[in-house]
Design an enzyme around this catalytic site. Structure first.
Site, PDB file in Angstrom:
ATOM      1  N   ASP A  73     -69.982  43.688-115.917  1.00 45.07           N
ATOM      2  CA  ASP A  73     -70.322  43.795-117.347  1.00 45.07           C
ATOM      3  C   ASP A  73     -71.725  43.223-117.487  1.00 45.07           C
ATOM      4  O   ASP A  73     -71.895  42.006-117.507  1.00 45.07           O
ATOM      5  CB  ASP A  73     -69.318  43.011-118.205  1.00 45.07           C
ATOM      6  CG  ASP A  73     -69.672  43.086-119.693  1.00 45.07           C
ATOM      7  OD1 ASP A  73     -70.714  43.700-120.044  1.00 45.07           O
ATOM      8  OD2 ASP A  73     -68.917  42.527-120.508  1.00 45.07           O
ATOM      9  N   TRP A  98     -68.147  35.900-111.839  1.00 44.44           N
ATOM     10  CA  TRP A  98     -66.908  36.651-112.035  1.00 44.44           C
ATOM     11  C   TRP A  98     -66.683  37.457-110.769  1.00 44.44           C
ATOM     12  O   TRP A  98     -67.626  38.031-110.207  1.00 44.44           O
ATOM     13  CB  TRP A  98     -67.092  37.532-113.268  1.00 44.44           C
ATOM     14  CG  TRP A  98     -66.268  38.778-113.336  1.00 44.44           C
ATOM     15  CD1 TRP A  98     -66.707  40.052-113.147  1.00 44.44           C
ATOM     16  CD2 TRP A  98     -64.892  38.863-113.663  1.00 44.44           C
ATOM     17  NE1 TRP A  98     -65.685  40.934-113.322  1.00 44.44           N
ATOM     18  CE2 TRP A  98     -64.551  40.234-113.642  1.00 44.44           C
ATOM     19  CE3 TRP A  98     -63.891  37.929-113.962  1.00 44.44           C
ATOM     20  CZ2 TRP A  98     -63.264  40.675-113.919  1.00 44.44           C
ATOM     21  CZ3 TRP A  98     -62.619  38.382-114.236  1.00 44.44           C
ATOM     22  CH2 TRP A  98     -62.314  39.735-114.209  1.00 44.44           C
ATOM     23  N   ASP A 117     -74.701  36.590-112.487  1.00 46.90           N
ATOM     24  CA  ASP A 117     -75.747  36.881-113.469  1.00 46.90           C
ATOM     25  C   ASP A 117     -77.065  36.293-112.968  1.00 46.90           C
ATOM     26  O   ASP A 117     -77.086  35.229-112.331  1.00 46.90           O
ATOM     27  CB  ASP A 117     -75.376  36.268-114.823  1.00 46.90           C
ATOM     28  CG  ASP A 117     -74.223  37.020-115.478  1.00 46.90           C
ATOM     29  OD1 ASP A 117     -73.946  38.159-115.060  1.00 46.90           O
ATOM     30  OD2 ASP A 117     -73.603  36.463-116.406  1.00 46.90           O
ATOM     31  N   TRP A 149     -72.577  34.007-117.425  1.00 43.99           N
ATOM     32  CA  TRP A 149     -72.381  33.087-116.306  1.00 43.99           C
ATOM     33  C   TRP A 149     -73.612  32.222-116.050  1.00 43.99           C
ATOM     34  O   TRP A 149     -73.606  31.386-115.151  1.00 43.99           O
ATOM     35  CB  TRP A 149     -71.984  33.859-115.052  1.00 43.99           C
ATOM     36  CG  TRP A 149     -70.637  34.502-115.209  1.00 43.99           C
ATOM     37  CD1 TRP A 149     -70.384  35.798-115.484  1.00 43.99           C
ATOM     38  CD2 TRP A 149     -69.372  33.847-115.153  1.00 43.99           C
ATOM     39  NE1 TRP A 149     -69.026  36.011-115.603  1.00 43.99           N
ATOM     40  CE2 TRP A 149     -68.389  34.823-115.402  1.00 43.99           C
ATOM     41  CE3 TRP A 149     -68.958  32.528-114.928  1.00 43.99           C
ATOM     42  CZ2 TRP A 149     -67.034  34.539-115.424  1.00 43.99           C
ATOM     43  CZ3 TRP A 149     -67.608  32.238-114.943  1.00 43.99           C
ATOM     44  CH2 TRP A 149     -66.663  33.238-115.189  1.00 43.99           C
ATOM     45  N   TYR A 158     -79.692  35.050-120.106  1.00 46.76           N
ATOM     46  CA  TYR A 158     -79.130  36.071-119.214  1.00 46.76           C
ATOM     47  C   TYR A 158     -80.100  37.248-119.089  1.00 46.76           C
ATOM     48  O   TYR A 158     -80.576  37.774-120.088  1.00 46.76           O
ATOM     49  CB  TYR A 158     -77.784  36.572-119.752  1.00 46.76           C
ATOM     50  CG  TYR A 158     -77.348  37.854-119.076  1.00 46.76           C
ATOM     51  CD1 TYR A 158     -76.863  37.839-117.780  1.00 46.76           C
ATOM     52  CD2 TYR A 158     -77.458  39.087-119.733  1.00 46.76           C
ATOM     53  CE1 TYR A 158     -76.496  39.012-117.138  1.00 46.76           C
ATOM     54  CE2 TYR A 158     -77.084  40.262-119.102  1.00 46.76           C
ATOM     55  CZ  TYR A 158     -76.611  40.218-117.803  1.00 46.76           C
ATOM     56  OH  TYR A 158     -76.254  41.379-117.170  1.00 46.76           O
ATOM     57  N   THR A 161     -77.318  41.514-113.843  1.00 39.43           N
ATOM     58  CA  THR A 161     -76.201  41.111-112.965  1.00 39.43           C
ATOM     59  C   THR A 161     -76.309  41.799-111.606  1.00 39.43           C
ATOM     60  O   THR A 161     -76.626  42.993-111.532  1.00 39.43           O
ATOM     61  CB  THR A 161     -74.847  41.490-113.618  1.00 39.43           C
ATOM     62  OG1 THR A 161     -74.807  40.939-114.940  1.00 39.43           O
ATOM     63  CG2 THR A 161     -73.670  40.951-112.828  1.00 39.43           C
TER      64      THR A 161
HETATM   65  N1  ABN Z   1     -71.953  38.541-117.435  1.00 35.26           N
HETATM   66  C1  ABN Z   1     -72.844  39.283-118.206  1.00 35.26           C
HETATM   67  C2  ABN Z   1     -72.876  38.869-119.632  1.00 35.26           C
HETATM   68  C3  ABN Z   1     -73.889  38.034-120.057  1.00 35.26           C
HETATM   69  C4  ABN Z   1     -73.936  37.644-121.365  1.00 35.26           C
HETATM   70  C5  ABN Z   1     -72.963  38.069-122.240  1.00 35.26           C
HETATM   71  C6  ABN Z   1     -71.959  38.913-121.791  1.00 35.26           C
HETATM   72  C7  ABN Z   1     -71.915  39.313-120.491  1.00 35.26           C
END
Ligand code: ABN
Length: 171
Positions: A73, A98, A117, A149, A158, A161
């Site tokens: 995700d 994850w 991430d 993460w 963030y 990923t």
């Molecule tokens: N793991 C990716 C992510 C980052 C921020 C918010 C949701 C998902």
């Protein structure tokens, strides 16, 4: 009854009477030449090619449909200046992540994949990919991938990923 020695002797003598030295040498020469040329014959070795996940699928790791992204995700780092396994310059991987299990159709095996991430820059915004195989609702955070993460990093921004293969599942 005649002994094996006698039988061998008789047949060797019969063979020697029928065969000249020249024809024996000719036959031996043919056999040696044939044996030397055998490895040069074309052989179909296609079955020996082992499955390369990146090549056995029409879609590569920068595509959301690629097998190892089955539980990701986020934005694919391969579209953000990094690769599917390395964070882009200026970002660092989250030490916590994850983890999912994905089936590789290239070799028929299941793999444990870590979705780390990359942190330290604002969201990349390219190649958003939201696949959630075996993901559980948010009230079970350890089984949910919709989390930042980067929360344990000094810079919690963030960016994207990466999907890192950890091991073959069940080994
Ligand atoms: N793991 C990716 C992510 C980052 C921020 C918010 C949701 C998902």
């Amino acid at each position: 009854m005649r002994s094996i020695d006698e039988l061998c002797e008789t047949s060797a003598r019969a063979l020697a009477q029928r065969t000249s030295r020249r024809s024996l040498l000719g036959t031996l020469g043919q056999l040696l030449t044939g044996a030397a040329l055998l490895p040069l014959l074309p052989v179909d070795r296609a079955h020996r090619a082992h499955a390369d996940p990146a090549k056995s699928e029409p879609l590569g790791p920068d595509s959301c449909e690629y097998w190892k992204h089955c539980a990701i995700d986020g934005f694919l780092c391969g579209c953000c200046g990094g690769s599917s396994t390395t964070c882009p310059p200026g970002t660092v991987p989250s030490p916590i992540s994850w983890v999912g299990t994905c089936h590789n159709p290239g070799d028929g095996r299941d793999y444990i994949v870590s979705y780390n991430d990359c942190c330290g820059k604002t969201s990349c915004g390219n190649c958003e990919c939201n696949r959630n195989e075996r993901e559980k609702p948010m009230y079970r955070p350890s089984r949910n991938n919709d989390l930042n993460w980067c929360m344990a990093n000094a810079n919690v921004n963030y960016h994207c990923t990466v999907s890192v293969i950890l091991a073959v599942a069940g080994k």
